[in-house]
Design a protein around this motif. Structure first.
Motif, mmCIF file in Angstrom:
data_model
loop_
_atom_site.group_PDB
_atom_site.id
_atom_site.type_symbol
_atom_site.label_atom_id
_atom_site.label_comp_id
_atom_site.label_asym_id
_atom_site.label_seq_id
_atom_site.Cartn_x
_atom_site.Cartn_y
_atom_site.Cartn_z
ATOM 1 N N ASN A 83 7.048 10.007 -8.076
ATOM 2 C CA ASN A 83 8.050 8.927 -8.036
ATOM 3 C C ASN A 83 8.106 8.266 -6.668
ATOM 4 O OD1 ASN A 83 8.889 9.349 -10.696
ATOM 5 N ND2 ASN A 83 10.144 11.090 -10.059
ATOM 6 N N ASN A 84 7.295 8.761 -5.741
ATOM 7 C CA ASN A 84 7.322 8.254 -4.372
ATOM 8 C C ASN A 84 6.322 7.111 -4.228
ATOM 9 O OD1 ASN A 84 6.980 7.813 -1.633
ATOM 10 N ND2 ASN A 84 7.234 9.965 -1.084
ATOM 11 N N LEU A 85 6.844 5.898 -3.999
ATOM 12 C CA LEU A 85 5.990 4.699 -3.931
ATOM 13 C C LEU A 85 5.602 4.333 -2.501
ATOM 14 C CD1 LEU A 85 8.049 2.428 -6.385
ATOM 15 C CD2 LEU A 85 6.170 3.962 -6.965
ATOM 16 N N ASN A 86 5.895 5.219 -1.542
ATOM 17 C CA ASN A 86 5.740 4.848 -0.128
ATOM 18 C C ASN A 86 4.315 4.598 0.343
ATOM 19 O OD1 ASN A 86 8.386 4.649 0.658
ATOM 20 N ND2 ASN A 86 8.592 6.848 1.040
ATOM 21 N N ILE A 87 3.340 5.204 -0.307
ATOM 22 C CA ILE A 87 1.955 5.027 0.162
ATOM 23 C C ILE A 87 1.149 4.300 -0.923
ATOM 24 C CG2 ILE A 87 -0.061 6.152 1.198
ATOM 25 C CD1 ILE A 87 1.883 8.444 2.038
ATOM 26 N N ASN A 88 0.447 5.052 -1.754
ATOM 27 C CA ASN A 88 -0.274 4.427 -2.871
ATOM 28 C C ASN A 88 0.668 4.294 -4.061
ATOM 29 O OD1 ASN A 88 -2.378 6.008 -1.312
ATOM 30 N ND2 ASN A 88 -3.672 4.825 -2.685
ATOM 31 N N TYR A 89 0.575 3.177 -4.781
ATOM 32 C CA TYR A 89 1.359 3.101 -6.014
ATOM 33 C C TYR A 89 0.588 2.347 -7.097
ATOM 34 C CZ TYR A 89 2.645 -1.721 -4.658
ATOM 35 O OH TYR A 89 2.609 -3.044 -4.301
ATOM 36 N N LEU A 90 0.963 2.617 -8.332
ATOM 37 C CA LEU A 90 0.393 1.970 -9.509
ATOM 38 C C LEU A 90 1.471 1.115 -10.156
ATOM 39 C CD1 LEU A 90 -1.258 5.229 -10.671
ATOM 40 C CD2 LEU A 90 -2.580 3.108 -10.645
ATOM 41 N N ALA A 91 1.077 -0.041 -10.679
ATOM 42 C CA ALA A 91 2.037 -0.932 -11.335
ATOM 43 C C ALA A 91 1.470 -1.377 -12.680
ATOM 44 C CB ALA A 91 2.317 -2.142 -10.456
#
Length: 232
Positions: free
Chosen positions: A220-228
């Motif tokens: 749930n941590n979007l601080n570095i890599n994230y998917l959308a």
């Protein structure tokens, strides 16, 4: 209309990695580690069998091949000639039919309007000059109701520390100079680009990457890599 949506120095960086692209211990190792995560996120939000998928910035085909093996009809596009050649050879050896083309999103959008069921665009946004132009083209390419999946790097102190300093300079996971921090994109910015082109945000997930264990998982941590995940 901006059809040259790529940067020659970025292309050269990736062409230099072509020969080791499929080496799970080589310079593309982080891609091999995070690929199951990316695939899990996609599979969670859409069916793949029989779907037409466009993989933008497909590189050597690490994601394209998994999508193909799961019954999708895959087109992969990239502007890095040498990497694309590796992708073609690898798919051929694996007896997979993937349509690889050396072209930009803007160019292919002229030919394939409302054509694809799914678009994937992984680790590319932070390497191109014009994200808005790419989003506009994606909106033209995808069918109404189709799903789009992006993965990129958030612009936060954590991502600067881990993705730039940590990955490139301290742990030497990826070649130095791979990333430019100012080109990282916050989820809110990505959503703004998308909304302007009839794309609405459905889901976000973070990617937790553990270099010491060579493992990655969704978080749930979007601080570095994230998917959308967006839908048209």
């Amino acid at each position: 209309y901006f059809t040259m949506n790529y940067n020659d120095s970025e292309i050269k960086k990736f062409n230099d990695l072509a020969q080791t692209w499929w080496d799970p211990k080589g310079a593309s190792r982080p891609l091999h580690i995070i690929n199951p995560c990316r695939f899990e996120f996609i599979k969670k939000h859409t069916a793949l069998k029989g779907k037409r998928i466009l993989d933008i910035g497909c590189g050597g085909g690490i994601l394209a091949e998994v999508l193909s093996k799961n019954g999708a009809e895959v087109t992969g596009i990239d502007m890095a000639t040498d990497v694309l050649q590796i992708a073609k050879e690898h798919a051929h050896a694996a007896e997979l039919i993937i349509d690889y083309q050396e072209t930009t999103t803007e160019e292919i959008a002229k030919k394939y309007v409302n054509y694809f069921d799914i678009i994937t665009c992984m680790e590319l946004l932070e390497h191109i000059p014009d994200v808005d132009s790419l989003m506009k083209s994606c909106s033209q390419l995808i069918k109404p109701g189709g799903s789009l999946f992006f993965s990129t790097l958030n612009r936060t102190p954590q991502s600067f520390f881990f993705a730039v300093l940590g990955a490139e300079y301290i742990l030497n996971l990826i070649p130095r100079g791979t990333h430019t921090y100012s080109q990282f994109i916050r989820p809110s910015e990505l959503q703004n680009f998308a909304q302007q082109h009839q794309l609405s945000l459905c889901n976000l997930a973070g990617v937790h990457y553990n270099p010491l264990m060579s493992q990655a998982s969704l978080s749930n941590n979007l601080n570095i890599n994230y998917l959308a995940h967006f839908k048209k």
